[in-house]
Design a protein around this motif. Structure first.
Motif, PDB file in Angstrom:
ATOM      1  N   ALA A   1     -15.028 -21.735  -3.644  1.00  0.00           N
ATOM      2  CA  ALA A   1     -14.130 -21.244  -4.827  1.00  0.00           C
ATOM      3  C   ALA A   1     -12.765 -21.287  -4.418  1.00  0.00           C
ATOM      4  O   ALA A   1     -12.086 -21.753  -5.201  1.00  0.00           O
ATOM      5  CB  ALA A   1     -14.524 -19.735  -5.022  1.00  0.00           C
ATOM      6  N   ASP A   2     -12.442 -21.285  -2.936  1.00  0.00           N
ATOM      7  CA  ASP A   2     -11.051 -21.639  -2.730  1.00  0.00           C
ATOM      8  C   ASP A   2     -10.595 -23.026  -3.021  1.00  0.00           C
ATOM      9  O   ASP A   2      -9.516 -23.005  -3.502  1.00  0.00           O
ATOM     10  CB  ASP A   2     -10.905 -21.555  -1.013  1.00  0.00           C
ATOM     11  N   ALA A   3     -11.173 -23.965  -2.720  1.00  0.00           N
ATOM     12  CA  ALA A   3     -10.887 -25.363  -2.869  1.00  0.00           C
ATOM     13  C   ALA A   3     -10.649 -25.593  -4.354  1.00  0.00           C
ATOM     14  O   ALA A   3      -9.887 -26.282  -5.004  1.00  0.00           O
ATOM     15  CB  ALA A   3     -11.786 -26.247  -2.188  1.00  0.00           C
ATOM     16  N   ILE A   4     -11.475 -25.031  -5.333  1.00  0.00           N
ATOM     17  CA  ILE A   4     -11.829 -25.509  -6.541  1.00  0.00           C
ATOM     18  C   ILE A   4     -10.850 -24.670  -7.340  1.00  0.00           C
ATOM     19  O   ILE A   4     -10.021 -25.333  -8.298  1.00  0.00           O
ATOM     20  CB  ILE A   4     -13.227 -24.951  -7.169  1.00  0.00           C
ATOM     21  N   GLY A   5     -10.552 -23.434  -6.846  1.00  0.00           N
ATOM     22  CA  GLY A   5      -9.294 -22.573  -7.490  1.00  0.00           C
ATOM     23  C   GLY A   5      -8.062 -23.284  -7.260  1.00  0.00           C
ATOM     24  O   GLY A   5      -7.017 -22.980  -7.982  1.00  0.00           O
TER      25      GLY A   5
ATOM     26  N   VAL B   1      -4.628 -29.384  -4.747  1.00  0.00           N
ATOM     27  CA  VAL B   1      -5.224 -30.381  -3.822  1.00  0.00           C
ATOM     28  C   VAL B   1      -4.950 -31.854  -4.525  1.00  0.00           C
ATOM     29  O   VAL B   1      -4.555 -32.993  -3.897  1.00  0.00           O
ATOM     30  CB  VAL B   1      -6.697 -30.190  -4.001  1.00  0.00           C
ATOM     31  N   LYS B   2      -5.048 -32.143  -5.855  1.00  0.00           N
ATOM     32  CA  LYS B   2      -4.668 -33.324  -6.480  1.00  0.00           C
ATOM     33  C   LYS B   2      -3.134 -33.476  -6.321  1.00  0.00           C
ATOM     34  O   LYS B   2      -2.639 -34.473  -5.989  1.00  0.00           O
ATOM     35  CB  LYS B   2      -4.868 -32.942  -8.169  1.00  0.00           C
ATOM     36  N   GLY B   3      -2.228 -32.502  -6.296  1.00  0.00           N
ATOM     37  CA  GLY B   3      -0.872 -32.869  -6.263  1.00  0.00           C
ATOM     38  C   GLY B   3      -0.401 -33.433  -4.706  1.00  0.00           C
ATOM     39  O   GLY B   3       0.566 -34.046  -4.773  1.00  0.00           O
TER      40      GLY B   3
ATOM     41  N   ALA C   1      -9.957 -35.898  -0.348  1.00  0.00           N
ATOM     42  CA  ALA C   1     -10.898 -36.297   0.843  1.00  0.00           C
ATOM     43  C   ALA C   1     -10.748 -35.453   2.113  1.00  0.00           C
ATOM     44  O   ALA C   1     -11.700 -35.000   2.803  1.00  0.00           O
ATOM     45  CB  ALA C   1     -10.278 -37.724   1.137  1.00  0.00           C
ATOM     46  N   ARG C   2      -9.478 -34.771   2.270  1.00  0.00           N
ATOM     47  CA  ARG C   2      -9.344 -33.869   3.235  1.00  0.00           C
ATOM     48  C   ARG C   2     -10.117 -32.614   3.179  1.00  0.00           C
ATOM     49  O   ARG C   2     -10.701 -32.027   3.953  1.00  0.00           O
ATOM     50  CB  ARG C   2      -7.786 -33.588   3.542  1.00  0.00           C
TER      51      ARG C   2
ATOM     52  N   GLU D   1     -12.759 -32.318   1.041  1.00  0.00           N
ATOM     53  CA  GLU D   1     -14.129 -32.665   1.237  1.00  0.00           C
ATOM     54  C   GLU D   1     -14.871 -32.671   2.795  1.00  0.00           C
ATOM     55  O   GLU D   1     -15.839 -32.139   2.959  1.00  0.00           O
ATOM     56  CB  GLU D   1     -14.405 -34.224   0.561  1.00  0.00           C
ATOM     57  N   GLN D   2     -13.531 -33.151   3.685  1.00  0.00           N
ATOM     58  CA  GLN D   2     -14.202 -33.074   5.284  1.00  0.00           C
ATOM     59  C   GLN D   2     -14.021 -31.668   5.455  1.00  0.00           C
ATOM     60  O   GLN D   2     -15.048 -31.275   6.275  1.00  0.00           O
ATOM     61  CB  GLN D   2     -13.090 -34.104   5.740  1.00  0.00           C
ATOM     62  N   ARG D   3     -13.095 -31.092   4.877  1.00  0.00           N
ATOM     63  CA  ARG D   3     -13.223 -29.690   5.465  1.00  0.00           C
ATOM     64  C   ARG D   3     -14.531 -28.755   5.010  1.00  0.00           C
ATOM     65  O   ARG D   3     -14.779 -28.055   5.706  1.00  0.00           O
ATOM     66  CB  ARG D   3     -11.970 -28.935   5.049  1.00  0.00           C
ATOM     67  N   PHE D   4     -14.692 -29.014   3.717  1.00  0.00           N
ATOM     68  CA  PHE D   4     -16.069 -28.488   3.035  1.00  0.00           C
ATOM     69  C   PHE D   4     -17.138 -28.796   4.009  1.00  0.00           C
ATOM     70  O   PHE D   4     -18.116 -28.108   4.201  1.00  0.00           O
ATOM     71  CB  PHE D   4     -15.893 -28.470   1.690  1.00  0.00           C
ATOM     72  N   SER D   5     -17.181 -30.104   4.113  1.00  0.00           N
ATOM     73  CA  SER D   5     -18.440 -30.673   4.801  1.00  0.00           C
ATOM     74  C   SER D   5     -18.425 -29.951   6.207  1.00  0.00           C
ATOM     75  O   SER D   5     -19.735 -29.896   6.683  1.00  0.00           O
ATOM     76  CB  SER D   5     -18.159 -32.208   4.972  1.00  0.00           C
ATOM     77  N   ARG D   6     -17.499 -29.581   7.099  1.00  0.00           N
ATOM     78  CA  ARG D   6     -17.644 -29.138   8.267  1.00  0.00           C
ATOM     79  C   ARG D   6     -18.278 -27.724   8.102  1.00  0.00           C
ATOM     80  O   ARG D   6     -19.091 -27.284   8.965  1.00  0.00           O
ATOM     81  CB  ARG D   6     -16.242 -28.944   8.831  1.00  0.00           C
ATOM     82  N   HIS D   7     -17.951 -27.094   7.189  1.00  0.00           N
ATOM     83  CA  HIS D   7     -18.437 -25.587   6.808  1.00  0.00           C
ATOM     84  C   HIS D   7     -20.117 -25.799   6.338  1.00  0.00           C
ATOM     85  O   HIS D   7     -20.606 -24.979   6.955  1.00  0.00           O
ATOM     86  CB  HIS D   7     -17.848 -25.009   5.721  1.00  0.00           C
ATOM     87  N   VAL D   8     -20.255 -26.952   5.552  1.00  0.00           N
ATOM     88  CA  VAL D   8     -21.779 -27.081   5.192  1.00  0.00           C
ATOM     89  C   VAL D   8     -22.470 -27.417   6.518  1.00  0.00           C
ATOM     90  O   VAL D   8     -23.687 -27.058   6.517  1.00  0.00           O
ATOM     91  CB  VAL D   8     -21.860 -28.220   4.208  1.00  0.00           C
ATOM     92  N   ASP D   9     -21.808 -28.264   7.396  1.00  0.00           N
ATOM     93  CA  ASP D   9     -22.723 -28.687   8.689  1.00  0.00           C
ATOM     94  C   ASP D   9     -22.910 -27.443   9.529  1.00  0.00           C
ATOM     95  O   ASP D   9     -23.902 -27.264  10.115  1.00  0.00           O
ATOM     96  CB  ASP D   9     -21.945 -29.794   9.608  1.00  0.00           C
TER      97      ASP D   9
END
Length: 595
Positions: free
Chosen positions: A219-223, A228-230, A235-236, A238-246
């Motif tokens: 929710a934080d990243a999508i909100g 993020v686009k700016g 990619a950064r 995505e990597q941060r979220f991937s670490r949480h998922v791992d």
């Protein structure tokens, strides 16, 4: 102030035990006691049928194994066994059909109650908790209830009844075998309780907390997607979220392995039961102490017991996961709101808008000293006051205390002679219209966002409010007009458009007190003129509190209050304060130099 689950430390153990969460569930079961009793009766009746099947099997085997037995006796035994199976499946089917509506209503009450309780928590609590994690906890609790109720009521309870009942049945015929089965059943139950509480639960709570963190970070990243686009940071992120998922994956893998280990132990009990019970029956048959029907009874009893015990791993998984999924909501419901209405709270009634801070002392938690110390101020009805000063001087705190988002440590705040600590918070806040710097709009239509101040407002009243806010023209130019969805937090509208929708909402609220919190600081010059004109009309006849850094917007204030460190150091009109050469004059000089 009670601290619930601060998301920065969300991996800490929950405080509620399994029994406390079960008590929370039981409270919901008793919401419809008659329906619960009827479902329980069907469950017990179906379990009784299952418990009787070994006896019916024994009768059938004895009837067909005895050459001299009449044929009718065998057919009667067959009919009895078939009738038991028919009754068992019919009763179970009826039980689940009744449960469907019962469960859905409880789940609806649970999520609605949790939403209401979370809304009642203080602004400080919401600031300290990720919205995404809170959403995940509340929605997950519904399905946690579904799983835990199924496991506890319709799986675990029949299992314990069948295991106990068959142990007694076997003991009536063969005492030694009955004692063996009873001891094994008790040991099996103790094993499951101990490992569930001390082995499975800690691992499951850790993975559940990390599951909440996935929701929070998602929710934080999508909100924050525009940011993020700016910065081209997809990619950064995505990597941060991937670490949480791992991290969650490793914890979940550990939880599943714990369940698997427990399942292996449960199966070991099953093997011991099979070998011990059937061995004793074969011994009794070989010594002429048991008929073929007796042996069939014992074997059928084992098959029935094994069917229940074999599912115990899944039952344990469902029950423990369901309880852990509900623990957050159960905690919410046991926690009183940090700013609850007083027992004698009455609805706020006032139309003048007189505000009095009477010797108020207030400091934030963990602050070295109070921000306000014996602070006293009187704002006359209809007066326009502006609050200025450096960041942290106490301007925003003034408004938060006025809305009773925090309670003062001493002193009192009166509005129209009423101590705001003793009025209902909802009625108080409806008497204060706030137009913030960055208005938060709901992902609903423009009409719904404007009428949020007064849901019963007519279409004509909504349009009139929009016209007074200088918003009607841009709304009418949209393809769907007032039915246009504004996007999450109003992202489909520009800053000036969101600001004018917020002003229209304030017009419709028609509150005696108006707060303008940096309402034009982020607008371009042309939009600012439109918004300023709308605000000038909005302020007419209302007590107005303006927070501003751009001093040009407050020249017409009846009184300017200059704050420093929570202290009121100067007050007066713009020209007088500039001429005085004090704190306001210095701020004015800086503003003019930067213009």
């Amino acid at each position: 102030m009670t601290d619930l689950h601060d998301d920065e430390d969300d991996n800490r153990p929950r405080t509620l035990t399994n029994s406390q969460v079960i008590a929370f569930m039981a409270g919901h079961w008793m919401g419809e006691p008659r329906r619960f009793v009827l479902i329980a009766v069907l469950m017990l009746a179906s379990t009784a049928c299952d418990l009787s099947i070994p006896w019916a099997t024994r009768g059938l085997i004895d009837a067909v194994a005895t050459p001299t037995s009449p044929t009718d006796k065998a057919w009667i035994a067959w009919a009895s066994l078939s009738a038991l199976y028919l009754a068992f499946y019919s009763l179970r089917s009826g039980m689940f059909r009744l449960s469907n509506g019962y469960y859905s209503r409880i789940m609806a009450r649970m999520v609605t109650g949790a939403f209401g309780r979370v809304q009642a928590f203080s602004a400080d609590w919401h600031a300290s908790n990720f919205a995404g994690a809170t959403v995940r906890r509340v929605s997950r609790a519904m399905w946690g209830y579904d799983s835990a109720s199924d496991a506890l009521l319709w799986m675990l309870t029949p299992t314990l009844i069948v295991l106990s009942g068959l142990a007694i049945s076997i003991g009536l015929k063969w005492p030694a075998a009955g004692v063996f089965v009873a001891v094994l059943v008790v040991a099996f139950a103790i094993f499951n309780i101990v490992v569930s509480t001390h082995y499975i639960r800690p691992a499951n709570l850790a993975s559940t907390a990390l599951d909440s963190q996935i929701g929070a970070n998602l929710a934080d990243a999508i909100g924050g997607n525009p940011v993020v686009k700016g910065f081209g940071a997809e990619a950064r992120e995505e990597q941060r979220f991937s670490r949480h998922v791992d991290t969650w994956r490793a914890a979940q893998h550990k939880t599943w392995n714990a369940f698997n280990t427990v399942s292996w132990g449960q199966n070991l009990f099953l093997v011991v039961l099979q070998a011990g019970l059937t061995g004793q029956l074969v011994y009794a048959w070989s010594h002429g102490q048991a008929t073929p029907g007796d042996v069939a009874f014992g074997i059928t009893s084992f098959i029935v017991m094994a069917g229940y015990m074999r599912n115990f791993s899944e039952i344990t998984r469902m029950l423990q996961k369901g309880l852990d999924d509900m623990v957050d909501v159960a905690t919410y419901m046991r926690t009183e709101p940090q700013l609850a209405d007083k027992a004698d709270a009455k609805p706020f009634r006032g139309e003048l808008g007189e505000v009095i801070f009477d010797r108020v002392t207030f400091g934030y938690e963990n602050a070295a000293r109070p921000l306000y110390q014996d602070f006293t101020l009187v704002v006359a009805p209809g007066e326009r006051v502006a609050l200025v000063g450096p960041t942290g001087a106490g301007k925003s705190t003034f408004v938060k205390l006025l809305q009773r988002l925090y309670d003062v440590q001493s002193g009192r705040i009166l509005i129209d002679g009423q101590d705001i600590a003793h009025v209902a918070q909802g009625s108080l806040r409806r008497a204060i219209a706030v137009v913030p710097q960055d208005p938060a709009l709901f992902h609903r239509t423009i009409a719904e966002n404007i009428s949020y101040a007064r849901p019963e407002a007519t279409e004509e009243e909504v349009i009139l409010a929009a016209k007074r806010a200088r918003a009607h023209d841009f709304i009418a130019g949209l393809p769907k007009g007032y039915d246009t969805l504004v996007g999450e937090r109003g992202v489909k509208l520009s800053g000036g458009e969101r600001q004018r929708v917020a002003i229209a909402r304030a017009f419709l609220a028609d509150a005696p007190i108006l707060v303008l919190d940096e309402a034009t600081s982020s607008l371009d010059v042309e939009t600012e003129r439109q918004v300023q004109a709308a605000m000038e009309e909005l302020m007419v006849g209302r007590t107005t509190v303006v927070i501003a850094h751009r001093l040009s917007t407050i020249r017409g204030a009846d009184r300017i209050l200059v704050f420093e460190g929570g202290q009121l150091v100067e007050e007066g009109r713009h020209a007088d304060l500039v001429a005085r050469g004090g704190a306001y004059a210095r701020l004015h000089a800086v503003t003019e130099a930067g213009a």
